[in-house]
Design a protein around this motif. Structure first.
Motif, PDB file in Angstrom:
ATOM      1  N   LEU A  74      -8.062  -0.241 -11.726  1.00 19.96           N
ATOM      2  CA  LEU A  74      -6.605  -0.268 -11.775  1.00 19.96           C
ATOM      3  C   LEU A  74      -6.043  -1.184 -10.704  1.00 19.96           C
ATOM      4  CD1 LEU A  74      -3.799   0.693 -12.595  1.00 19.96           C
ATOM      5  CD2 LEU A  74      -4.182   2.773 -11.231  1.00 19.96           C
ATOM      6  N   LEU A  75      -6.537  -1.056  -9.472  1.00 15.90           N
ATOM      7  CA  LEU A  75      -6.046  -1.909  -8.391  1.00 15.90           C
ATOM      8  C   LEU A  75      -6.299  -3.381  -8.700  1.00 15.90           C
ATOM      9  CD1 LEU A  75      -4.847  -2.353  -5.609  1.00 15.90           C
ATOM     10  CD2 LEU A  75      -7.084  -1.800  -4.615  1.00 15.90           C
ATOM     11  N   GLN A  76      -7.449  -3.689  -9.241  1.00 15.15           N
ATOM     12  CA  GLN A  76      -7.762  -5.071  -9.565  1.00 15.15           C
ATOM     13  C   GLN A  76      -6.800  -5.623 -10.616  1.00 15.15           C
ATOM     14  OE1 GLN A  76     -11.805  -5.698 -10.809  1.00 15.15           O
ATOM     15  NE2 GLN A  76     -11.667  -7.918 -10.582  1.00 15.15           N
ATOM     16  N   VAL A  77      -6.488  -4.819 -11.631  1.00 15.59           N
ATOM     17  CA  VAL A  77      -5.549  -5.248 -12.663  1.00 15.59           C
ATOM     18  C   VAL A  77      -4.175  -5.525 -12.055  1.00 15.59           C
ATOM     19  CG1 VAL A  77      -4.224  -4.432 -14.650  1.00 15.59           C
ATOM     20  CG2 VAL A  77      -6.698  -4.190 -14.633  1.00 15.59           C
ATOM     21  N   ARG A 125      -5.310   0.963   1.415  1.00 12.05           N
ATOM     22  CA  ARG A 125      -4.676  -0.338   1.629  1.00 12.05           C
ATOM     23  C   ARG A 125      -5.127  -1.340   0.582  1.00 12.05           C
ATOM     24  NH1 ARG A 125      -6.108  -2.469   7.241  1.00 12.05           N
ATOM     25  NH2 ARG A 125      -7.084  -4.359   6.446  1.00 12.05           N
ATOM     26  N   ALA A 126      -4.208  -2.210   0.228  1.00 15.62           N
ATOM     27  CA  ALA A 126      -4.533  -3.357  -0.620  1.00 15.62           C
ATOM     28  C   ALA A 126      -4.037  -4.592   0.107  1.00 15.62           C
ATOM     29  CB  ALA A 126      -3.867  -3.232  -1.990  1.00 15.62           C
ATOM     30  N   ASP A 127      -4.955  -5.333   0.715  1.00 15.37           N
ATOM     31  CA  ASP A 127      -4.555  -6.523   1.465  1.00 15.37           C
ATOM     32  C   ASP A 127      -3.864  -7.522   0.545  1.00 15.37           C
ATOM     33  OD1 ASP A 127      -5.489  -5.549   3.841  1.00 15.37           O
ATOM     34  OD2 ASP A 127      -7.395  -6.625   3.781  1.00 15.37           O
ATOM     35  N   PRO A 128      -2.766  -8.133   1.022  1.00 15.82           N
ATOM     36  CA  PRO A 128      -1.972  -9.020   0.165  1.00 15.82           C
ATOM     37  C   PRO A 128      -2.629 -10.377  -0.015  1.00 15.82           C
ATOM     38  CG  PRO A 128      -1.024  -8.951   2.353  1.00 15.82           C
ATOM     39  CD  PRO A 128      -2.174  -7.963   2.358  1.00 15.82           C
ATOM     40  N   GLY A 175      -0.337  -9.900  -9.970  1.00 13.62           N
ATOM     41  CA  GLY A 175       0.587 -10.257  -8.908  1.00 13.62           C
ATOM     42  C   GLY A 175       1.604  -9.183  -8.586  1.00 13.62           C
ATOM     43  N   VAL A 176       1.285  -7.924  -8.863  1.00 14.48           N
ATOM     44  CA  VAL A 176       2.207  -6.821  -8.582  1.00 14.48           C
ATOM     45  C   VAL A 176       2.256  -6.570  -7.076  1.00 14.48           C
ATOM     46  CG1 VAL A 176       2.649  -4.358  -8.935  1.00 14.48           C
ATOM     47  CG2 VAL A 176       1.787  -5.768 -10.829  1.00 14.48           C
ATOM     48  N   ALA A 177       3.443  -6.525  -6.520  1.00 14.56           N
ATOM     49  CA  ALA A 177       3.600  -6.220  -5.098  1.00 14.56           C
ATOM     50  C   ALA A 177       3.322  -4.743  -4.867  1.00 14.56           C
ATOM     51  CB  ALA A 177       5.008  -6.571  -4.636  1.00 14.56           C
ATOM     52  N   ILE A 178       2.437  -4.450  -3.914  1.00 12.31           N
ATOM     53  CA  ILE A 178       2.008  -3.077  -3.651  1.00 12.31           C
ATOM     54  C   ILE A 178       2.430  -2.681  -2.244  1.00 12.31           C
ATOM     55  CG2 ILE A 178      -0.007  -1.588  -3.394  1.00 12.31           C
ATOM     56  CD1 ILE A 178      -1.392  -3.417  -5.490  1.00 12.31           C
ATOM     57  N   ALA A 236     -18.195  -7.987   5.955  1.00 16.62           N
ATOM     58  CA  ALA A 236     -17.394  -8.152   7.177  1.00 16.62           C
ATOM     59  C   ALA A 236     -16.134  -8.981   6.963  1.00 16.62           C
ATOM     60  CB  ALA A 236     -18.257  -8.772   8.275  1.00 16.62           C
ATOM     61  N   ASP A 237     -16.198 -10.008   6.102  1.00 20.96           N
ATOM     62  CA  ASP A 237     -15.058 -10.907   5.937  1.00 20.96           C
ATOM     63  C   ASP A 237     -14.203 -10.566   4.718  1.00 20.96           C
ATOM     64  OD1 ASP A 237     -15.847 -12.358   8.170  1.00 20.96           O
ATOM     65  OD2 ASP A 237     -17.150 -13.682   6.993  1.00 20.96           O
ATOM     66  N   ASP A 238     -14.520  -9.478   4.024  1.00 18.79           N
ATOM     67  CA  ASP A 238     -13.787  -9.131   2.807  1.00 18.79           C
ATOM     68  C   ASP A 238     -12.412  -8.560   3.125  1.00 18.79           C
ATOM     69  OD1 ASP A 238     -15.877  -9.876   1.180  1.00 18.79           O
ATOM     70  OD2 ASP A 238     -16.669  -7.836   0.956  1.00 18.79           O
ATOM     71  N   PRO A 239     -11.401  -8.866   2.297  1.00 20.95           N
ATOM     72  CA  PRO A 239     -10.150  -8.110   2.372  1.00 20.95           C
ATOM     73  C   PRO A 239     -10.407  -6.661   1.966  1.00 20.95           C
ATOM     74  CG  PRO A 239      -9.913 -10.114   1.031  1.00 20.95           C
ATOM     75  CD  PRO A 239     -11.380  -9.903   1.252  1.00 20.95           C
ATOM     76  N   VAL A 240      -9.488  -5.792   2.319  1.00 22.17           N
ATOM     77  CA  VAL A 240      -9.606  -4.382   1.951  1.00 22.17           C
ATOM     78  C   VAL A 240      -8.858  -4.150   0.644  1.00 22.17           C
ATOM     79  CG1 VAL A 240      -9.059  -1.999   2.587  1.00 22.17           C
ATOM     80  CG2 VAL A 240      -9.836  -3.624   4.329  1.00 22.17           C
ATOM     81  N   PHE A 241      -9.571  -3.638  -0.344  1.00 18.43           N
ATOM     82  CA  PHE A 241      -8.975  -3.262  -1.622  1.00 18.43           C
ATOM     83  C   PHE A 241      -9.359  -1.811  -1.873  1.00 18.43           C
ATOM     84  CE2 PHE A 241     -10.073  -7.865  -2.303  1.00 18.43           C
ATOM     85  CZ  PHE A 241      -8.785  -8.343  -2.122  1.00 18.43           C
ATOM     86  N   LEU A 242      -8.495  -0.881  -1.491  1.00 16.46           N
ATOM     87  CA  LEU A 242      -8.855   0.534  -1.541  1.00 16.46           C
ATOM     88  C   LEU A 242      -7.601   1.386  -1.709  1.00 16.46           C
ATOM     89  CD1 LEU A 242     -10.984   2.831  -1.124  1.00 16.46           C
ATOM     90  CD2 LEU A 242     -10.417   2.705   1.310  1.00 16.46           C
TER      91      LEU A 242
END
Length: 280
Positions: A243-246, A183-186, A251-254, A200-206
């Motif tokens: 790659l996900l960070q880039v 998941r990549a939280d928007p 602003g790429v919609a995932i 605990a409060d981080d968005p999910v970037f995975l």
């Protein structure tokens, strides 16, 4: 409608697992053209294996041998300081070598379910998206499901248990199963924090590298970063995190298929799994 072409980029040092990965590309049910770009990391034998692998109408295998520079020749260390920059470079080589509209990735120790590519391209079309990904199932090297309640990339078991609980609460790990919902939280991140050090409060970037389907022109415009800092190494920021960070910074919609069509095997350099030592 003409089917879009998909390139599958696989990096390899060679060995039996390459045949398993290639077989999973061979069995894809996607009806459009597939180009399997096998990038050999300084091993001519892997090129020979790729050339001898079975093919079929609609599937083209394109092996590429990449020699290491003198300072890296013969280097097979697992130290991420050596491995991660090299992986990024080789992924980018594979993207440039491909001749397709779309790029998927497949690590040579993973496998794709037969409907992996077809479900990804259907998701991309349904959402008019340039970047989509699947979910995955996690397996031990022997193929058995990984059911430990410990996050697989954590270096400390207690920290791994903490992150596992967080990921269960977020719906990323499905408790009692080996399913992981990448998941990549928007949320546009001001500070990108990978899952290994999730708070605990981080968005999910995975999103695992092998879960992606991305337009090739996007990857050419925004290649995977090849430079890593000591902070990156300390947080186990791998090429797929880069790659996900880039993509998110641009602003790429995932979008996600929500389907676990990737079989992810533990034992690679980015995760902390080691085979248990036999005792007598």
């Amino acid at each position: 409608m003409t089917e879009d072409s998909i390139g599958v980029v696989t990096l390899t040092l060679g060995g039996p697992r390459l045949l398993r990965a290639m077989a999973s590309v061979f069995t894809q049910d996607y009806t459009g053209p597939i180009e399997h770009v096998v990038v050999s990391d300084d091993n001519p034998a892997a090129v020979s294996v790729a050339r001898a692998a079975p093919t079929r109408p609609g599937l083209r295998v394109a092996p590429h041998l990449v020699r290491r520079p003198p300072e890296e020749a013969g280097d097979r260390r697992r130290d991420i300081r050596h491995v991660y920059p090299r992986l990024s470079r080789l992924f980018n080589v594979g993207v440039r070598a491909a001749t397709t509209t779309w790029i998927a990735f497949l690590d040579d120790d993973n496998e794709l379910a037969p409907h992996h590519l077809s479900s990804l391209i259907a998701c991309a079309r349904a959402n008019d998206a340039d970047a989509v990904h699947s979910a995955r199932t996690i397996h031990r090297p022997d193929g058995s499901p990984y059911l430990d309640e410990v996050w697989h990339t954590a270096r400390d078991p207690q920290e791994g248990a903490r992150i596992y609980e967080l990921m269960c609460r977020r719906g990323v790990r499905i408790r009692g199963t080996n399913i992981l919902m990448d998941r990549a939280d928007p949320v546009r991140p001001s500070s990108f924090r990978p899952s290994t050090v999730l708070q605990a409060d981080d968005p999910v970037f995975l999103v695992d590298q092998s879960a992606w389907l991305i337009r090739r022109e996007l990857l050419l415009a925004a290649p995977i970063p090849e430079n890593f800092t000591e902070e990156d190494f300390a947080s186990n920021t791998a090429p797929d995190d880069k790659l996900l960070q880039v993509l998110m910074d641009r602003g790429v919609a995932i979008h996600s298929t929500g389907r676990p069509t990737l079989r992810y095997y533990l034992g690679g350099v980015s995760n902390n799994y080691r085979q248990p030592v036999a005792t007598h």
